[in-house]
Design a protein around this motif. Structure first.
Motif, PDB file in Angstrom:
ATOM      1  N   PRO A 202     -33.384  35.598 -11.583  1.00  0.00           N
ATOM      2  CA  PRO A 202     -32.961  34.842 -12.762  1.00  0.00           C
ATOM      3  C   PRO A 202     -33.596  35.290 -14.077  1.00  0.00           C
ATOM      4  N   GLU A 203     -34.895  35.595 -14.059  1.00  0.00           N
ATOM      5  CA  GLU A 203     -35.542  35.991 -15.329  1.00  0.00           C
ATOM      6  C   GLU A 203     -34.982  37.309 -15.846  1.00  0.00           C
TER       7      GLU A 203
ATOM      8  N   HIS B 117     -31.511  36.578 -17.291  1.00  0.00           N
ATOM      9  CA  HIS B 117     -31.681  35.979 -18.623  1.00  0.00           C
ATOM     10  C   HIS B 117     -31.922  37.060 -19.676  1.00  0.00           C
ATOM     11  N   ARG B 118     -32.829  37.993 -19.392  1.00  0.00           N
ATOM     12  CA  ARG B 118     -33.130  39.067 -20.349  1.00  0.00           C
ATOM     13  C   ARG B 118     -31.913  39.959 -20.590  1.00  0.00           C
TER      14      ARG B 118
ATOM     15  N   THR C 117     -28.903  39.099 -20.852  1.00  0.00           N
ATOM     16  CA  THR C 117     -27.967  38.480 -21.801  1.00  0.00           C
ATOM     17  C   THR C 117     -28.346  38.801 -23.250  1.00  0.00           C
TER      18      THR C 117
ATOM     19  N   LEU D  48     -27.964  33.123 -13.491  1.00  0.00           N
ATOM     20  CA  LEU D  48     -28.272  32.827 -14.891  1.00  0.00           C
ATOM     21  C   LEU D  48     -28.821  31.408 -14.973  1.00  0.00           C
ATOM     22  N   PRO D  49     -30.016  31.242 -15.550  1.00  0.00           N
ATOM     23  CA  PRO D  49     -30.586  29.896 -15.649  1.00  0.00           C
ATOM     24  C   PRO D  49     -29.641  28.953 -16.411  1.00  0.00           C
TER      25      PRO D  49
ATOM     26  N   ARG E  47     -29.806  28.784 -20.247  1.00  0.00           N
ATOM     27  CA  ARG E  47     -29.235  29.947 -20.936  1.00  0.00           C
ATOM     28  C   ARG E  47     -27.710  29.919 -20.849  1.00  0.00           C
TER      29      ARG E  47
END
Length: 142
Positions: A77-78, A81-82, A84, A101-102, A105
């Motif tokens: 997930p992290e 996120h980055r 995106t 995707l969290p 976000r």
């Protein structure tokens, strides 16, 4: 079977499939540390390219590695996120649809003009929110 010379290849009866060990003089079943031969050749196969750790793919210099990670269901997930925030638009769009995707976000991307369409296709989007988007013609109530 060969008589022990490294250049001798075992004869294969007609109609039988040829295996790598039949072609490759360097492949010794007793020595697994030897690299296998490339299929159909007598030369050692090239080593497989090293793939970066899943946590490092979002920051990789190679666009193709980042794009691949954006589509990989194993990307954490992290890193999703980055991705995106990637400088390349095609890379940014793919993680908007990623199931890892969290949620915070994902909610942000629904308000992003460039990525809202992609975020709306995310399989983890809550049904109520999806219904709201359909009813409002794609506009979220803020």
């Amino acid at each position: 079977m060969g008589i022990g010379f490294p250049h001798v290849v075992r004869a294969v009866p007609h109609g039988q499939p040829v295996q790598d060990s039949d072609m490759c003089p360097r492949r010794d079943p007793a020595a697994p540390e030897q690299p296998p031969c490339a299929p159909g050749t007598r030369e050692p196969a090239a080593p497989a390219p090293r793939r970066p750790a899943p946590s490092q793919v979002a920051d990789h210099e190679d666009l193709e590695v980042r794009a691949s990670a954006a589509h990989d269901r194993h990307t954490p997930p992290e890193a999703v996120h980055r991705l995106t925030h990637d400088p390349d638009p095609a890379v940014r769009a793919a993680p908007a649809r990623h199931p890892h995707l969290p949620p915070t976000r994902l909610a942000e991307l629904l308000d992003d003009e460039e990525l809202a369409h992609h975020a709306a296709a995310n399989p983890t989007l809550e049904p109520g929110l999806l219904h709201e988007l359909v009813e409002s013609g794609g506009q979220r109530a803020k």
